[in-house]
Design a protein around this motif. Structure first.
Motif, mmCIF file in Angstrom:
data_model
loop_
_atom_site.group_PDB
_atom_site.id
_atom_site.type_symbol
_atom_site.label_atom_id
_atom_site.label_comp_id
_atom_site.label_asym_id
_atom_site.label_seq_id
_atom_site.Cartn_x
_atom_site.Cartn_y
_atom_site.Cartn_z
ATOM 1 N N ASP A 77 0.869 -1.173 0.000
ATOM 2 C CA ASP A 77 0.000 0.000 0.000
ATOM 3 C C ASP A 77 0.905 1.221 0.000
ATOM 4 O O ASP A 77 1.753 1.370 0.895
ATOM 5 N N VAL A 78 0.746 2.100 -0.975
ATOM 6 C CA VAL A 78 1.640 3.264 -1.078
ATOM 7 C C VAL A 78 1.553 4.171 0.140
ATOM 8 O O VAL A 78 2.448 4.999 0.371
ATOM 9 N N ARG A 79 0.503 4.040 0.937
ATOM 10 C CA ARG A 79 0.373 4.862 2.143
ATOM 11 C C ARG A 79 1.376 4.469 3.216
ATOM 12 O O ARG A 79 1.606 5.241 4.161
ATOM 13 N N ILE B 222 -7.867 9.196 3.764
ATOM 14 C CA ILE B 222 -7.400 8.190 2.809
ATOM 15 C C ILE B 222 -6.895 8.853 1.536
ATOM 16 O O ILE B 222 -5.845 8.471 0.993
ATOM 17 N N MET B 223 -7.614 9.868 1.043
ATOM 18 C CA MET B 223 -7.179 10.544 -0.180
ATOM 19 C C MET B 223 -5.866 11.283 0.025
ATOM 20 O O MET B 223 -4.967 11.219 -0.824
ATOM 21 N N VAL B 224 -5.724 11.978 1.144
ATOM 22 C CA VAL B 224 -4.466 12.687 1.421
ATOM 23 C C VAL B 224 -3.311 11.693 1.557
ATOM 24 O O VAL B 224 -2.230 11.889 0.994
ATOM 25 N N LEU C 129 -6.872 7.622 -5.709
ATOM 26 C CA LEU C 129 -8.311 7.360 -5.699
ATOM 27 C C LEU C 129 -9.081 8.602 -5.287
ATOM 28 O O LEU C 129 -8.521 9.563 -4.748
ATOM 29 N N ALA C 130 -10.378 8.547 -5.569
ATOM 30 C CA ALA C 130 -11.323 9.548 -5.056
ATOM 31 C C ALA C 130 -12.336 8.808 -4.201
ATOM 32 O O ALA C 130 -12.744 7.691 -4.528
#
Length: 252
Positions: free
Chosen positions: A60-62, A107-109, A90-91
């Protein structure tokens, strides 16, 4: 060894289409996504069809450490990355600002800005060693013009726009190209994710339009990598003919 493309978010949409396009042109691939089953399926098809080598990186890139580990653990022959398609993003939600779900915002940030930057930084460090490479960042028309109920998604894609410019400036001294690609309406899993599985709402986004396909966008992305060494497309907006920007569309 053939040229290497590292593609994030490769299990669907633009990422999958880019994997197919680069594979068809003889690139070996490093493919990332969270869904290992999908990556395996895509990898098996492309290896059989094009006879290329594919390395899978499931993360997961996060997760900053996971990104770093996935890149630093590459064997030397795989570190010679020619192209990064920094696509994972993602949106979530189409709510008015005051009604938005803070979990969606976070999640978006974390994905569209922080994860995006983690990947670009890790891969750019390998490119700097070779004084060559091409970073392709997936933005959006939403980063060029804010629209109603776009709030945090528009903000994250505005950040992608700004960071792409920053990368281009900072990478000048290393001879590294940076291209930001900003698609408009494109029919992928994007809207299904945004509307959290509501396929009716997702389809309505494209009502009366002939939207872009993922393959359309992948074709443009690949084109930017085929130019002479002294030529770099810095910033490119691509929309359907019926769409001018993030707001104006002519629906039939």
């Amino acid at each position: 060894m053939s040229k290497i493309a590292f593609i994030t978010g490769a299990s669907s949409g633009f990422g999958k289409a880019c994997a197919e396009k680069f594979a068809a042109n003889g690139y070996n691939l490093i493919l990332n996504a969270r869904r290992e089953d999908r990556l395996n399926e895509i990898s098996n098809v492309l290896k059989e069809q094009y006879g290329i080598q594919i390395l899978l990186r499931v993360f997961d890139v996060r997760e900053q450490q996971a990104v770093s580990d996935a890149v630093t653990s590459l064997h030397d022959e795989w570190k010679a990355i020619d192209v990064l398609v920094n696509n994972a993003g993602l949106a979530l939600g189409r709510d008015y600002f005051e009604e938005a779900d803070l979990d969606d915002w976070n999640i978006m940030v974390d994905t569209n800005i922080k994860g995006f930057a983690y990947v670009a930084k890790a891969v750019s460090q390998l490119m700097v060693l070779r004084k060559q490479g091409h970073i392709i960042n997936m933005g959006s028309v939403a980063g060029k013009l804010v629209y109603e109920r776009g709030n945090m998604y528009c903000a994250t894609k505005s950040a992608v726009d700004a960071l792409s410019h920053a990368m281009r400036v900072d990478m000048l001294r290393h001879n590294i190209k940076v291209t930001a690609i900003h698609p408009g309406a494109a029919e992928t899993e994007f809207s299904v994710v945004r509307f959290k599985g509501d396929e009716t709402s997702a389809r309505n986004v494209y009502a009366g339009l002939q939207p872009l396909t993922a393959a359309d966008v992948a074709d443009v992305i690949f084109y930017t990598t085929t130019l002479p060494p002294h030529v770099c497309i810095n910033d490119l907006v691509i929309t359907p003919t019926q769409q001018a920007d993030g707001i104006y569309m002519h629906r039939h």
